[in-house]
Design a protein around this motif. Structure first.
Motif, PDB file in Angstrom:
ATOM      1  N   GLY A 186       0.979  -0.734  -0.011  1.00  0.00           N
ATOM      2  CA  GLY A 186       0.311  -0.361   0.479  1.00  0.00           C
ATOM      3  C   GLY A 186       0.643   1.205  -0.336  1.00  0.00           C
ATOM      4  N   ARG A 187       1.957   1.263  -0.281  1.00  0.00           N
ATOM      5  CA  ARG A 187       3.062   2.902  -0.056  1.00  0.00           C
ATOM      6  C   ARG A 187       2.732   2.776  -1.721  1.00  0.00           C
ATOM      7  NH1 ARG A 187       4.869   3.784   4.314  1.00  0.00           N
ATOM      8  NH2 ARG A 187       5.799   5.479   3.653  1.00  0.00           N
ATOM      9  N   TYR A 188       2.581   3.387  -1.747  1.00  0.00           N
ATOM     10  CA  TYR A 188       2.390   4.239  -3.504  1.00  0.00           C
ATOM     11  C   TYR A 188       3.141   4.680  -3.101  1.00  0.00           C
ATOM     12  CZ  TYR A 188      -1.704   0.527  -4.104  1.00  0.00           C
ATOM     13  OH  TYR A 188      -2.315  -0.658  -4.262  1.00  0.00           O
ATOM     14  N   ASP A 189       3.112   6.270  -2.424  1.00  0.00           N
ATOM     15  CA  ASP A 189       4.085   7.013  -2.505  1.00  0.00           C
ATOM     16  C   ASP A 189       5.369   6.775  -2.285  1.00  0.00           C
ATOM     17  OD1 ASP A 189       3.631   5.782   0.018  1.00  0.00           O
ATOM     18  OD2 ASP A 189       4.391   7.390   1.088  1.00  0.00           O
ATOM     19  N   LEU A 190       6.018   5.493  -2.262  1.00  0.00           N
ATOM     20  CA  LEU A 190       6.864   5.403  -2.129  1.00  0.00           C
ATOM     21  C   LEU A 190       7.320   3.888  -3.975  1.00  0.00           C
ATOM     22  CD1 LEU A 190       7.896   3.436   1.028  1.00  0.00           C
ATOM     23  CD2 LEU A 190       8.543   5.757   0.091  1.00  0.00           C
ATOM     24  N   ALA A 191       6.676   3.873  -3.804  1.00  0.00           N
ATOM     25  CA  ALA A 191       6.426   3.334  -5.234  1.00  0.00           C
ATOM     26  C   ALA A 191       6.946   4.417  -6.391  1.00  0.00           C
ATOM     27  CB  ALA A 191       5.546   2.073  -5.295  1.00  0.00           C
ATOM     28  N   GLU A 192       5.907   4.767  -6.630  1.00  0.00           N
ATOM     29  CA  GLU A 192       5.750   6.553  -8.152  1.00  0.00           C
ATOM     30  C   GLU A 192       7.586   6.304  -8.246  1.00  0.00           C
ATOM     31  OE1 GLU A 192       2.613   9.208  -7.509  1.00  0.00           O
ATOM     32  OE2 GLU A 192       3.424   9.728  -9.446  1.00  0.00           O
ATOM     33  N   PRO A 193       7.641   6.976  -7.185  1.00  0.00           N
ATOM     34  CA  PRO A 193       9.464   7.301  -7.742  1.00  0.00           C
ATOM     35  C   PRO A 193      10.294   6.556  -7.888  1.00  0.00           C
ATOM     36  CG  PRO A 193       9.146   8.286  -5.552  1.00  0.00           C
ATOM     37  CD  PRO A 193       8.242   7.454  -5.818  1.00  0.00           C
ATOM     38  N   ALA A 194       9.780   5.272  -7.554  1.00  0.00           N
ATOM     39  CA  ALA A 194      10.666   4.179  -7.419  1.00  0.00           C
ATOM     40  C   ALA A 194      10.367   3.543  -9.263  1.00  0.00           C
ATOM     41  CB  ALA A 194      10.916   2.637  -6.833  1.00  0.00           C
ATOM     42  N   LEU A 195       8.957   3.620  -9.892  1.00  0.00           N
ATOM     43  CA  LEU A 195       8.936   3.319 -11.213  1.00  0.00           C
ATOM     44  C   LEU A 195       9.458   4.578 -11.982  1.00  0.00           C
ATOM     45  CD1 LEU A 195       5.319   2.298 -10.395  1.00  0.00           C
ATOM     46  CD2 LEU A 195       7.462   0.516 -11.202  1.00  0.00           C
ATOM     47  N   ARG A 196       9.292   5.362 -11.842  1.00  0.00           N
ATOM     48  CA  ARG A 196       9.663   7.357 -12.654  1.00  0.00           C
ATOM     49  C   ARG A 196      11.287   6.963 -12.333  1.00  0.00           C
ATOM     50  NH1 ARG A 196       5.328   9.375 -14.070  1.00  0.00           N
ATOM     51  NH2 ARG A 196       3.525   9.983 -12.624  1.00  0.00           N
ATOM     52  N   GLN A 197      12.755   6.427 -11.917  1.00  0.00           N
ATOM     53  CA  GLN A 197      13.196   6.072 -11.878  1.00  0.00           C
ATOM     54  C   GLN A 197      13.756   4.993 -13.167  1.00  0.00           C
ATOM     55  OE1 GLN A 197      14.928   5.638  -7.955  1.00  0.00           O
ATOM     56  NE2 GLN A 197      16.923   5.848  -8.545  1.00  0.00           N
ATOM     57  N   ILE A 198      12.307   3.820 -13.055  1.00  0.00           N
ATOM     58  CA  ILE A 198      12.687   3.047 -14.007  1.00  0.00           C
ATOM     59  C   ILE A 198      12.780   3.442 -15.204  1.00  0.00           C
ATOM     60  CG2 ILE A 198      12.327   0.837 -14.318  1.00  0.00           C
ATOM     61  CD1 ILE A 198      11.789   0.832 -11.090  1.00  0.00           C
ATOM     62  N   VAL A 199      11.451   4.149 -15.308  1.00  0.00           N
ATOM     63  CA  VAL A 199      11.216   4.356 -16.975  1.00  0.00           C
ATOM     64  C   VAL A 199      12.544   5.167 -17.456  1.00  0.00           C
ATOM     65  CG1 VAL A 199       9.534   6.179 -17.234  1.00  0.00           C
ATOM     66  CG2 VAL A 199       8.948   4.379 -16.373  1.00  0.00           C
ATOM     67  N   ALA A 200      12.610   5.814 -16.523  1.00  0.00           N
ATOM     68  CA  ALA A 200      13.936   7.139 -16.806  1.00  0.00           C
ATOM     69  C   ALA A 200      14.920   5.958 -17.395  1.00  0.00           C
ATOM     70  CB  ALA A 200      14.829   8.119 -15.332  1.00  0.00           C
ATOM     71  N   ALA A 201      14.992   5.202 -16.995  1.00  0.00           N
ATOM     72  CA  ALA A 201      16.614   4.324 -17.209  1.00  0.00           C
ATOM     73  C   ALA A 201      16.398   3.688 -18.524  1.00  0.00           C
ATOM     74  CB  ALA A 201      16.630   3.270 -15.813  1.00  0.00           C
ATOM     75  N   ASP A 202      15.092   3.166 -19.122  1.00  0.00           N
ATOM     76  CA  ASP A 202      14.626   1.746 -19.681  1.00  0.00           C
ATOM     77  C   ASP A 202      13.114   3.157 -20.183  1.00  0.00           C
ATOM     78  OD1 ASP A 202      14.423   0.632 -21.681  1.00  0.00           O
ATOM     79  OD2 ASP A 202      14.170  -1.581 -20.378  1.00  0.00           O
ATOM     80  N   ASP A 203      12.816   3.533 -21.177  1.00  0.00           N
ATOM     81  CA  ASP A 203      11.593   4.131 -21.370  1.00  0.00           C
ATOM     82  C   ASP A 203      10.657   2.849 -21.859  1.00  0.00           C
ATOM     83  OD1 ASP A 203      12.820   4.081 -23.994  1.00  0.00           O
ATOM     84  OD2 ASP A 203      12.740   6.455 -24.579  1.00  0.00           O
ATOM     85  N   GLN A 204      11.537   2.292 -22.354  1.00  0.00           N
ATOM     86  CA  GLN A 204      10.559   1.043 -23.124  1.00  0.00           C
ATOM     87  C   GLN A 204      10.408   0.141 -22.080  1.00  0.00           C
ATOM     88  OE1 GLN A 204       9.981   1.134 -26.443  1.00  0.00           O
ATOM     89  NE2 GLN A 204      10.960   2.733 -26.068  1.00  0.00           N
ATOM     90  N   TYR A 205      10.684   0.081 -20.421  1.00  0.00           N
ATOM     91  CA  TYR A 205      10.924  -1.141 -20.327  1.00  0.00           C
ATOM     92  C   TYR A 205       8.987  -0.932 -19.522  1.00  0.00           C
ATOM     93  CZ  TYR A 205      11.732  -3.905 -15.597  1.00  0.00           C
ATOM     94  OH  TYR A 205      11.836  -5.614 -15.588  1.00  0.00           O
ATOM     95  N   PHE A 206       7.893  -2.361 -20.160  1.00  0.00           N
ATOM     96  CA  PHE A 206       6.493  -1.627 -20.575  1.00  0.00           C
ATOM     97  C   PHE A 206       5.818  -2.672 -19.310  1.00  0.00           C
ATOM     98  CE2 PHE A 206       8.002  -6.096 -22.027  1.00  0.00           C
ATOM     99  CZ  PHE A 206       7.348  -7.104 -21.221  1.00  0.00           C
ATOM    100  N   LEU A 207       6.482  -3.889 -17.696  1.00  0.00           N
ATOM    101  CA  LEU A 207       5.665  -3.554 -16.591  1.00  0.00           C
ATOM    102  C   LEU A 207       6.258  -2.237 -15.903  1.00  0.00           C
ATOM    103  CD1 LEU A 207       7.737  -6.756 -16.459  1.00  0.00           C
ATOM    104  CD2 LEU A 207       5.382  -6.360 -17.387  1.00  0.00           C
ATOM    105  N   ALA A 208       7.822  -1.783 -16.117  1.00  0.00           N
ATOM    106  CA  ALA A 208       7.688  -0.269 -15.226  1.00  0.00           C
ATOM    107  C   ALA A 208       6.445   0.775 -16.351  1.00  0.00           C
ATOM    108  CB  ALA A 208       8.832   0.488 -15.049  1.00  0.00           C
ATOM    109  N   HIS A 209       5.862   1.052 -17.084  1.00  0.00           N
ATOM    110  CA  HIS A 209       4.942   1.515 -17.430  1.00  0.00           C
ATOM    111  C   HIS A 209       3.570   1.339 -16.544  1.00  0.00           C
ATOM    112  CE1 HIS A 209       6.720   4.414 -19.780  1.00  0.00           C
ATOM    113  NE2 HIS A 209       7.418   3.724 -20.649  1.00  0.00           N
ATOM    114  N   GLY A 210       3.482  -0.027 -17.324  1.00  0.00           N
ATOM    115  CA  GLY A 210       2.276  -0.537 -16.680  1.00  0.00           C
ATOM    116  C   GLY A 210       1.753  -0.424 -15.294  1.00  0.00           C
TER     117      GLY A 210
END
Ligand SMILES: [Zn+2]
Length: 494
Positions: A468-492
């Motif tokens: 339930g910690r979406y506040d922590l998850a979102e910045p992590a996911l944005r970090q991942i997408v910044a590293a690989d903008d094709q990483y579809f699971l992170a985008h999802g």
């Protein structure tokens, strides 16, 4: 204490059953047990079990007295290689004698074994064997094709502990082994083949405090191995009580290992390093085998089918990639050979380049965008990549790998329909896939060894969201997408 008891090193926590078994085996005489021609086969596959964490493979903190005792009386393969660090394709290779490009099952949950291909079960069933399988996890559900040839295929997960394991649907080893024992107890007349799959060492690990108190609190993976060791001890005791030990060949094999954070990988599936490919392989009480023999040459799990069918039935007519290891069982040397390994998981989970590997007596070559070459004798930890130092050897091994690939006939595998719930279960195990085909041209794809930190961070983000910690998850996911903008699971997830 007798020398045999000292050899087995039964620790304080060992169950009374194991001790009784040890005494019983001494009483009946190991010599007669292990030299009598056999007619039954018990095949125990240990999920996620790396060889070097067992006592018989040298792990000093291991608590695996049953396996260690079996190793001293059977044949131990010091360098047995899984063909792929994933459950379904590895088991499919074991039971067909074919590598993934031949049987077509490269990943979990995406394909089933073609009905035209014979398996160990279909061959033994056709020879009149009673056949049964007791599998512990959904990834080996009957719909994926390995049930063919089994009179009884027990993949019942109704006793899986949903509350403890969430979507990690598997049943504990004690349930699997108890079911198998009930079936074995009823076998009196006919020869039988029984496959038992124990999933417990797969993540998440439990230290099993109910059995071991706090012994494995700091290393629950070792606790899982101690747990399956006890379950195998229970099975052996039951075999002894049923007077079936003398007439049974036992195979103990890991389907793949576990990285345990080596080479940047936490679990398995994304890399082809030794921790995920080198698995335990013990063959006990095979006809004509040399008890206590240890085989140093590299062998592949693809060799199991021809080995067992030649050992048990004299079969030499098999059309498969595996080769019989019967000379090894007799204590003789084996001609040098190459082992093949692959993983398509990086592409399936992130569209990163899939990997393939060729392993011989001395070296491992990993084909990837940044190729790797290791001297396994001098550098067993695979820390010193020789690719730039030995380009000629790298090219030679790539040529050998290509020749091996050309020799393997690709087979088309039928697609399989999954329900939403089943796909969710695979997702929760890290076995997700977009269902797209692997690329034939991997040029330009990212190298998984560069991307593992982002893969790990995505797993962390998933755990954050589960908590339930979406506040922590979102910045992590944005970090991942910044590293690989094709990483579809992170985008999802975003
Ligand atoms: Zn597995």
């Amino acid at each position: 204490m007798s020398s045999i008891l000292k050899l087995i090193r039964v620790p304080r926590w060992a169950s009374v059953g194991v001790c009784v078994l040890v005494v019983a085996l001494i009483g009946m005489g190991f010599r007669s047990w292990f030299q009598t021609p056999t007619r039954n086969l018990i095949f125990i596959s240990l999920d996620t079990t790396r060889a070097d964490r067992l006592g018989c493979y040298g792990w000093k903190d291991a608590s695996t007295p049953v396996l260690d005792g079996l190793a001293s009386r059977g044949v131990l393969f010091e360098r047995a290689y899984a063909p792929v660090p994933l459950t379904l394709p590895s088991h499919t290779t074991m039971f067909t004698g074919l590598y993934p490009p031949e049987h077509g099952v490269h990943n979990n949950g995406q394909a089933s074994l073609p009905a035209s291909l014979p398996t160990l079960a279909t061959e033994l069933q056709a020879s009149g064997y009673d056949t049964a399988a007791f599998v512990a996890a959904f990834v080996l559900d009957k719909k994926f094709g390995l049930s063919r040839g089994f009179d009884h295929y027990n993949d019942d997960l109704s006793q899986a502990d949903q509350s403890l394991h969430g979507h990690h649907r598997y049943r504990e080893g004690r349930i699997v082994s108890s079911s198998a024992m009930q079936w074995i107890e009823r076998r009196k007349e006919n020869s039988f083949f029984c496959w038992i799959h124990l999933f417990d060492p797969h993540f998440p690990y439990s230290s099993h405090p109910d059995r071991f108190k706090d012994q494995f609190a700091s290393d629950p993976y070792d606790g899982e191995l101690a747990y399956v060791d006890q379950e195998i001890g229970r099975l052996l005791k039951k075999l002894d009580e049923a007077e079936l030990l003398e007439s049974t060949t036992i195979v103990i094999v890991g389907d793949h290992g576990e990285s345990l954070n080596e080479h940047g990988e936490r679990a398995h599936g994304m890399t082809l390093y030794e921790p995920v490919l080198r698995v335990p392989l013990l063959i006990i009480n095979a006809p004509g085998s040399t008890a206590g023999h240890r085989v140093a040459q590299p062998v592949s799990l693809v060799d199991l089918l021809p080995t067992l069918l030649e050992s048990m039935q004299g079969r030499k007519d098999l059309q498969c990639s595996g080769r019989s290891l019967l000379p090894c069982l007799r204590g003789e040397s084996l001609d040098p050979g190459n082992c093949y390994a692959e993983t398509d998981e990086p592409f399936q989970t992130a569209h990163w380049a899939p990997q393939k590997a060729l392993i011989n007596s001395n070296f491992k070559y990993i084909r990837s965008p940044k190729p790797e070459l290791y001297d396994l004798q001098a550098d067993p930890g695979e820390l010193n990549n020789l690719a730039s130092i030995s380009p000629d050897l790298l090219q030679e091994m790539d040529t050998q790998l290509m020749a091996m690939e050309h020799a393997m006939a690709d087979r088309v595998t039928k697609a399989i329909e999954l329900t939403d719930q089943e796909r969710q279960t695979l997702n929760s195990l890290g076995y997700a896939s977009p269902g797209s085909a692997p690329p034939t041209d991997t040029a330009g794809l990212r190298d998984v060894k560069d991307m593992l930190p982002w893969y790990n961070l995505l797993n962390d983000a998933t755990e954050m969201m589960d908590a339930g910690r979406y506040d922590l998850a979102e910045p992590a996911l944005r970090q991942i997408v910044a590293a690989d903008d094709q990483y579809f699971l992170a985008h999802g997830d975003l």
